[in-house]
Design an enzyme around this catalytic site. Structure first.
Site, PDB file in Angstrom:
ATOM      1  N   ASP A   1       2.614  -7.006  13.416  1.00 26.15           N
ATOM      2  CA  ASP A   1       1.970  -7.378  12.150  1.00 26.15           C
ATOM      3  C   ASP A   1       2.551  -8.684  11.621  1.00 26.15           C
ATOM      4  O   ASP A   1       2.781  -8.831  10.417  1.00 26.15           O
ATOM      5  CB  ASP A   1       2.127  -6.270  11.112  1.00 26.15           C
TER       6      ASP A   1
ATOM      7  N   GLY B   1       0.808  -1.214   0.000  1.00 28.71           N
ATOM      8  CA  GLY B   1       0.000   0.000   0.000  1.00 28.71           C
ATOM      9  C   GLY B   1       0.836   1.257   0.000  1.00 28.71           C
ATOM     10  O   GLY B   1       0.434   2.282  -0.570  1.00 28.71           O
TER      11      GLY B   1
END
Length: 427
Positions: A138, A27
């Protein structure tokens, strides 16, 4: 790992790293395969021009400072960065291998014992990160690379100090991967504790051994709802019985009910030892299993890149297509089930005639007549003058001939007679 050629708009180099091809994108930016002046491969991450602003530069600079403090044998090493460049970039160690998500999708889930080996390796790596007062935040299958020297953890872009004195996200903003996110992280609780990485590791191991996550739904919002609902139990269907107790505890809804990473390592070792293996053996099997399924990275294909065509991804020790030999280390007992070596079968030794030593020791053919065409001796009367016929070479054995055995016996006798420990002879 698939590498594609550079696009015309891609830079040819960043800092001291020459860019050879594209690895992937996310992203925030693009990831390239780069090479240092000394030939060291690197994964070079670049922020997309469309998102380069003061806030993204600040977050990127924070990410760089965090990565500089992270180290460990199972962590992709930091190699360099420049947050102030026109196109901010970050270079880390390049791991030539697929991520866990791609491996499971292409080859299917891992066996139970190899999943336990993976759990022990990753838990130990995360524990080392936690001792540096950092969290990953993450961890997911896409951030576990299965390289030729074993798995490594990448992408600490969301890493944060456990004291929460530094935050890479805005207040009340939840960033991460919902299917691997701990309930307290999904609920936006602060501060976070090492238990969030324990939960994420449990989700990674469940995916590795079953191919699915603890909670799955049609939309991220529905996943968030399942993760944060204390009445929604994780889906452990298809998980092997020997791993279910550990996975259930790691995926507990309350952070205080989850085991520590040190306990995870010990429980993974217990699963491995139940198979009659040692942890080092299981780790080697894990690396051999993933290396056997994936060869070296293919060179970029398609339209020729703007720069020179990128070569096959360089690396110091290419992954083998079969189980690699164990590294030199003190010998450890192994069972016949763990290492099977073929037993060489020698052909039955014929009873040979006493050969005549060849006057040319390095002549081809091992005893074939010298080539008359080179003038070594004139042809005998009545002997054909055409090309010499070579008799087929007999199969070699460890015991080549009677003459060789006798020569060896004479050498051994002469050595024994002159050795200091040889018994004295009586006159």
């Amino acid at each position: 790992m698939q590498i594609t050629p550079l696009n015309p708009e891609d830079p040819g180099s960043l800092g001291d790293f020459e860019l050879l091809g594209r690895i992937g994108q996310g992203g925030m930016g693009q990831v390239f395969l780069g090479e240092s002046p000394g030939g060291e491969p690197a994964a070079v991450k670049v922020i997309k021009p469309a998102v380069v602003d003061s806030q993204s530069r600040l977050r990127f600079a924070q990410e760089i400072e965090v990565l500089k403090t992270i180290w460990g044998p199972r962590i992709a090493a930091f190699l360099g960065a420049d947050a102030e460049a026109e196109r901010p970039w970050l270079a880390t160690e390049y791991v030539d291998g697929p991520d866990l998500a791609r491996h499971v999708e292409a080859q299917g889930p891992l066996p139970s014992v190899l999943t336990a080996a993976l759990g022990a390796v990753l838990a130990e790596a995360l524990s080392a990160v936690h001792t540096q007062d950092l969290l990953h935040r993450d961890l997911k299958p896409a951030n576990v690379l299965l390289g030729p020297n074993g798995p490594k953890i990448i992408d600490f872009g969301l890493a944060a100090f456990t004291e929460s004195q530094v935050s890479l996200t805005a207040p009340h903003q939840v960033v991460g991967t919902p299917v691997c996110m701990a309930p307290e992280q999904a609920a936006g609780e602060k501060p976070l504790t090492p238990a969030v990485d324990v939960y994420a590791l449990g989700a990674v191991l469940l995916f590795a051994v079953t191919g699915h996550y603890p909670h799955q739904a049609a939309t991220p919002y529905m996943v968030f709802h399942l993760v944060t609902d204390p009445e929604s139990a994780p889906d452990l269907a298809d998980a092997p019985a020997d791993l279910v107790p550990l996975l259930k505890d790691m995926l507990a809804h309350r952070a205080q009910d989850r085991p520590s990473l040190a306990e995870v390592v010990q429980r993974c070792r217990a699963v491995i030892e139940a198979y009659g293996l040692k942890i080092a053996q299981a780790r080697r099997r894990l690396t051999a299993h993933t290396a056997r399924q994936h060869g070296p990275a293919a060179p970029p294909s398609g339209p020729a890149p703007r720069t020179a065509p990128p070569p096959t991804v360089p690396f110091e020790n290419p992954p083998a297509t079969t189980a690699p030999a164990a590294p030199a280390a003190p010998a450890e007992p192994t069972s016949s089930a763990d290492v099977e070596e073929p037993t060489p079968t020698l052909p039955a030794e014929p009873v040979p005639h006493e050969p005549t030593p060849s006057p040319v020791p390095d002549a081809p053919g091992h005893g074939a007549p010298p080539d008359d065409s080179h003038g070594k001796r004139p042809p005998a009367p009545g002997r054909p003058t055409g090309p010499p016929r070579h008799r087929p070479e007999p199969a070699r054995t460890l015991r080549h001939s009677v003459q060789a055995r006798r020569t060896a016996e004479r050498i051994r006798a002469a050595y024994a007679a002159g050795a200091a420990f040889a018994p004295s002879r009586t006159p």
